[in-house]
Design a protein around this motif. Structure first.
Motif, PDB file in Angstrom:
ATOM      1  N   PRO A   1       0.820  -1.202   0.000  1.00 40.76           N
ATOM      2  CA  PRO A   1       0.000   0.000   0.000  1.00 40.76           C
ATOM      3  C   PRO A   1       0.859   1.259   0.000  1.00 40.76           C
ATOM      4  CG  PRO A   1       0.097  -0.914   2.212  1.00 40.76           C
ATOM      5  CD  PRO A   1       0.918  -1.820   1.343  1.00 40.76           C
ATOM      6  N   GLU A   2       2.157   1.105   0.234  1.00 39.38           N
ATOM      7  CA  GLU A   2       3.095   2.229   0.292  1.00 39.38           C
ATOM      8  C   GLU A   2       4.504   1.657   0.211  1.00 39.38           C
ATOM      9  OE1 GLU A   2       4.520   3.856   3.761  1.00 39.38           O
ATOM     10  OE2 GLU A   2       4.823   1.816   4.468  1.00 39.38           O
ATOM     11  N   GLY A   3       5.505   2.531   0.114  1.00 38.68           N
ATOM     12  CA  GLY A   3       6.860   2.030  -0.100  1.00 38.68           C
ATOM     13  C   GLY A   3       7.747   1.964   1.132  1.00 38.68           C
ATOM     14  N   THR A   4       7.439   2.782   2.144  1.00 39.33           N
ATOM     15  CA  THR A   4       8.371   2.929   3.269  1.00 39.33           C
ATOM     16  C   THR A   4       8.664   1.605   3.986  1.00 39.33           C
ATOM     17  OG1 THR A   4       7.440   5.122   3.553  1.00 39.33           O
ATOM     18  CG2 THR A   4       8.836   4.323   5.330  1.00 39.33           C
ATOM     19  N   ALA A   5       7.596   0.852   4.296  1.00 38.97           N
ATOM     20  CA  ALA A   5       7.795  -0.372   5.084  1.00 38.97           C
ATOM     21  C   ALA A   5       8.713  -1.345   4.349  1.00 38.97           C
ATOM     22  CB  ALA A   5       6.449  -1.023   5.393  1.00 38.97           C
TER      23      ALA A   5
ATOM     24  N   TYR B   1      -7.300  -0.203  -1.280  1.00 38.06           N
ATOM     25  CA  TYR B   1      -8.715  -0.390  -1.576  1.00 38.06           C
ATOM     26  C   TYR B   1      -9.469   0.831  -1.068  1.00 38.06           C
ATOM     27  CZ  TYR B   1     -13.018  -2.950  -2.321  1.00 38.06           C
ATOM     28  OH  TYR B   1     -14.257  -3.356  -2.779  1.00 38.06           O
ATOM     29  N   GLU B   2      -9.419   1.897  -1.845  1.00 34.86           N
ATOM     30  CA  GLU B   2     -10.073   3.153  -1.462  1.00 34.86           C
ATOM     31  C   GLU B   2     -11.240   3.409  -2.401  1.00 34.86           C
ATOM     32  OE1 GLU B   2      -7.755   6.363   0.364  1.00 34.86           O
ATOM     33  OE2 GLU B   2      -6.198   5.775  -1.058  1.00 34.86           O
ATOM     34  N   ARG B   3     -12.077   4.379  -2.044  1.00 35.13           N
ATOM     35  CA  ARG B   3     -13.182   4.757  -2.934  1.00 35.13           C
ATOM     36  C   ARG B   3     -12.591   5.640  -4.034  1.00 35.13           C
ATOM     37  NH1 ARG B   3     -16.594   8.728  -3.079  1.00 35.13           N
ATOM     38  NH2 ARG B   3     -15.792   9.652  -1.168  1.00 35.13           N
TER      39      ARG B   3
ATOM     40  N   TYR C   1       3.587   5.699  11.840  1.00 37.57           N
ATOM     41  CA  TYR C   1       4.992   5.592  12.245  1.00 37.57           C
ATOM     42  C   TYR C   1       5.726   6.907  12.484  1.00 37.57           C
ATOM     43  CZ  TYR C   1       5.204   5.306   7.025  1.00 37.57           C
ATOM     44  OH  TYR C   1       5.014   5.471   5.689  1.00 37.57           O
ATOM     45  N   TYR C   2       5.041   8.043  12.355  1.00 38.54           N
ATOM     46  CA  TYR C   2       5.783   9.299  12.404  1.00 38.54           C
ATOM     47  C   TYR C   2       6.127   9.789  13.808  1.00 38.54           C
ATOM     48  CZ  TYR C   2       4.586   9.594   7.507  1.00 38.54           C
ATOM     49  OH  TYR C   2       4.467   9.330   6.166  1.00 38.54           O
ATOM     50  N   SER C   3       7.253  10.515  13.871  1.00 37.21           N
ATOM     51  CA  SER C   3       7.612  11.280  15.071  1.00 37.21           C
ATOM     52  C   SER C   3       8.321  12.537  14.556  1.00 37.21           C
ATOM     53  CB  SER C   3       8.549  10.465  15.961  1.00 37.21           C
ATOM     54  OG  SER C   3       9.546   9.860  15.187  1.00 37.21           O
TER      55      SER C   3
HETATM   56  P1  HAM Z   1       0.794   8.816   2.034  1.00 33.14           P
HETATM   57  O1  HAM Z   1       0.430  10.150   2.524  1.00 33.14           O
HETATM   58  O2  HAM Z   1      -0.084   7.697   2.403  1.00 33.14           O
HETATM   59  O3  HAM Z   1       2.277   8.548   2.521  1.00 33.14           O
HETATM   60  O4  HAM Z   1       0.910   8.858   0.457  1.00 33.14           O
HETATM   61  C1  HAM Z   1       1.768   9.753  -0.186  1.00 33.14           C
HETATM   62  C2  HAM Z   1       1.145  10.290  -1.459  1.00 33.14           C
HETATM   63  O5  HAM Z   1       0.726   9.223  -2.305  1.00 33.14           O
HETATM   64  C3  HAM Z   1      -0.098  11.131  -1.264  1.00 33.14           C
HETATM   65  O6  HAM Z   1       0.210  12.445  -0.920  1.00 33.14           O
HETATM   66  C4  HAM Z   1      -0.732  11.056  -2.640  1.00 33.14           C
HETATM   67  O7  HAM Z   1      -0.115  11.980  -3.523  1.00 33.14           O
HETATM   68  C5  HAM Z   1      -0.401   9.644  -3.083  1.00 33.14           C
HETATM   69  N1  HAM Z   1      -1.526   8.727  -2.859  1.00 33.14           N
HETATM   70  C6  HAM Z   1      -1.845   8.085  -1.719  1.00 33.14           C
HETATM   71  N2  HAM Z   1      -2.947   7.315  -1.899  1.00 33.14           N
HETATM   72  C7  HAM Z   1      -3.329   7.488  -3.183  1.00 33.14           C
HETATM   73  C8  HAM Z   1      -4.402   6.956  -3.987  1.00 33.14           C
HETATM   74  N3  HAM Z   1      -5.274   6.083  -3.515  1.00 33.14           N
HETATM   75  N4  HAM Z   1      -4.474   7.366  -5.276  1.00 33.14           N
HETATM   76  C9  HAM Z   1      -3.577   8.243  -5.786  1.00 33.14           C
HETATM   77  N5  HAM Z   1      -2.559   8.759  -5.077  1.00 33.14           N
HETATM   78  C10 HAM Z   1      -2.426   8.394  -3.795  1.00 33.14           C
HETATM   79  C11 HAM Z   1       2.989   7.412   2.324  1.00 33.14           C
HETATM   80  O8  HAM Z   1       2.680   6.562   1.518  1.00 33.14           O
HETATM   81  C12 HAM Z   1       4.272   7.334   3.096  1.00 33.14           C
HETATM   82  N6  HAM Z   1       4.924   6.049   2.778  1.00 33.14           N
HETATM   83  C13 HAM Z   1       5.156   8.510   2.798  1.00 33.14           C
HETATM   84  C14 HAM Z   1       6.456   8.447   3.521  1.00 33.14           C
HETATM   85  C15 HAM Z   1       7.645   8.054   3.054  1.00 33.14           C
HETATM   86  N7  HAM Z   1       6.643   8.776   4.785  1.00 33.14           N
HETATM   87  C16 HAM Z   1       7.913   8.588   5.116  1.00 33.14           C
HETATM   88  N8  HAM Z   1       8.516   8.128   4.061  1.00 33.14           N
END
Ligand code: HAM
Length: 433
Positions: free
Chosen positions: A80-84, A114-116, A262-264
């Motif tokens: 769902p994201e890259g950090t982990a 899985y978002e709207r 996970y933020y601080s």
């Molecule tokens: P996040 O705020 O969940 O952070 O996502 C970062 C960016 O990904 C959002 O600002 C948005 O531009 C894009 N994004 C998120 N969800 C969607 C979606 N469903 N559709 C389109 N774009 C989306 C993170 O993911 C953290 N891993 C950021 C991070 C890196 N923090 C520390 N290191």
């Protein structure tokens, strides 16, 4: 017959759109290079526990994750994201032991939630992200924000705003959590169901609730700043000072808490004020995390990073028309008239080998029809060849900018094209200056 379509919240990136993607990707890579960040590519799925960590209250992990098992034994999730995944890799490969910390990593690729779906929010979307791991310094918080900001600016986006806040260290957050619990204690029944759950699990998240944001109780919420330890205050001050030095304008938003757990210390979001971004205005967001490296089994090191949504970036870049958009254009079009057999293919192959983007006419067509293609491809030069020319081993070369045409022998074609092309380029440059 069944109508096959992409699943809801996903889409095809068509050839007609790809040049926008590639120019954004190129720009991102160029800027990462000068900031000395190296790319890392981790798997698109990981063990479920990489994301679903103990006590994680985020929606992303609890409601939006594509998790699955294979043969009832491998429990996995699409990222769902890259950090982990990056931190998992950092620890797995013992990058923390390097003599040259921080590790400066970036990643680019599809993520799944899985978002709207709505404009700027998909179920499969692309993120570019960076993680700067192993050194806890306000300078690194500032460098990370500067990198993202540089990309947004290099893309020509004008209506952007940097929002920043601090969540402090663990002690500050514990203090603040208690203060919020005390503050909301009598009113919790009036808040939405999610906030009632958040009250128990993570009251900070009540602050960025979209449903309750206009409730009267939200007006006088105690500010985080008052609960920060001295060290956390000093850290934040340094971050802001570094941003001042770099001339990056920002606004402190003490309700900014971010949706991940996970933020601080520093958290930030860069938002667009452009109408086109609709309700999904955050272009990139991130912050510092103190506990993740340790959670994955590494030493007690801290990191800072952000991720940027590429679809959102493209919506804005297209709205401000900052991308050159001519995916179909070619340098040279080869027109063939009459029975020219394989000659246009041979000429195109020679020109391509010399680095010219070239297209040729395949099936016999009228000169007029072929010139329509020349216009559609926005070619700079046309080669015109018919049966007479082939008999004489000659070609006609037409400069489509000044409409001059010359005829030369096959073997001199490339040299002449080089001359014409270079003249065009230098003329183009003098016009630009
Ligand atoms: P996040 O705020 O969940 O952070 O996502 C970062 C960016 O990904 C959002 O600002 C948005 O531009 C894009 N994004 C998120 N969800 C969607 C979606 N469903 N559709 C389109 N774009 C989306 C993170 O993911 C953290 N891993 C950021 C991070 C890196 N923090 C520390 N290191």
């Amino acid at each position: 017959m069944k109508n096959y379509k992409t699943p809801r919240g996903t889409y095809d990136i068509l050839p007609s759109e790809i040049s926008d993607w590639q120019s954004v990707e190129g720009l991102i890579r160029d800027i990462c290079q000068v900031y000395n960040y190296l790319e890392i590519r981790t798997p698109i799925f990981e063990d479920l526990e990489v994301y679903k960590r103990e006590n994680d209250t985020s929606d992303m992990v609890n409601k939006e994750m594509y998790s699955f098992s294979v043969n009832n034994k491998d429990y996995l999730a699409l990222r769902p994201e890259g950090t982990a995944g990056v931190i998992r890799s950092y620890v797995e490969h013992k990058m923390y032991a390097s003599a040259d910390l921080p590790a400066k990593l970036y990643y680019y690729g599809p993520m799944f939630r899985y978002e709207r779906p709505q404009k700027g929010r998909q179920r499969q979307f692309y993120q570019f992200g960076v993680e700067n791991i192993g050194v806890k310094s306000p300078l690194m918080d500032a460098e990370t924000i500067a990198l993202g900001y540089t990309i947004v600016k290099a893309l020509g986006l004008s209506k952007v705003k940097v929002l920043i806040n601090t969540l402090g260290d663990k002690e500050s957050r514990d203090n603040y959590r208690n203060a919020l619990k005390e503050y909301f204690k009598d009113d919790i029944g009036n808040l939405c169901q999610d906030c009632q759950n958040r009250y128990e699990t993570n009251p900070l998240r009540i602050l960025d609730c979209k449903i309750d944001q206009d409730q009267p109780i939200m007006k006088n919420v105690p500010a985080m700043q008052r609960y920060l330890t001295k060290e956390s205050q000093a850290y934040f001050k340094e971050v802001l000072h570094s941003l001042d030095v770099l001339n990056i304008p920002y606004e402190i938003d003490d309700k900014l808490v971010r949706g991940l757990d996970y933020y601080s210390h520093t958290v930030f979001e860069v938002v667009s004020l452009a109408e086109e971004s609709g309700s999904q205005a955050t272009i990139f967001g991130g912050g510092r995390y103190d506990g993740l490296v340790e959670y994955f089994g590494g030493p007690s090191q801290s990191g800072v990073g952000f991720a940027m949504g590429i679809e959102r970036l493209l919506i804005l870049a297209n709205a401000e028309k900052t991308l050159e958009n001519n995916p179909d254009s070619v340098d040279i079009y080869v027109i063939g008239l009459g029975n020219v057999s394989t000659i246009p293919l041979e000429i195109a192959t020679e020109l391509r080998a010399a680095g010219y983007k070239t297209e040729f006419n395949v099936e016999p067509r009228s000169l007029k029809a072929q010139f329509k293609s020349v216009a559609r491809f926005n070619a700079k030069i046309a080669i015109i060849i018919g049966e007479d020319e082939i008999a004489k081993k000659e070609v006609n070369i037409k400069n489509l900018t000044n409409k001059e045409q010359i005829t030369c022998k096959f073997e001199d074609m490339l040299a002449n094209i080089d001359i014409i092309y270079n003249e065009m380029e230098s003329e183009h440059e003098t016009h630009e200056h």
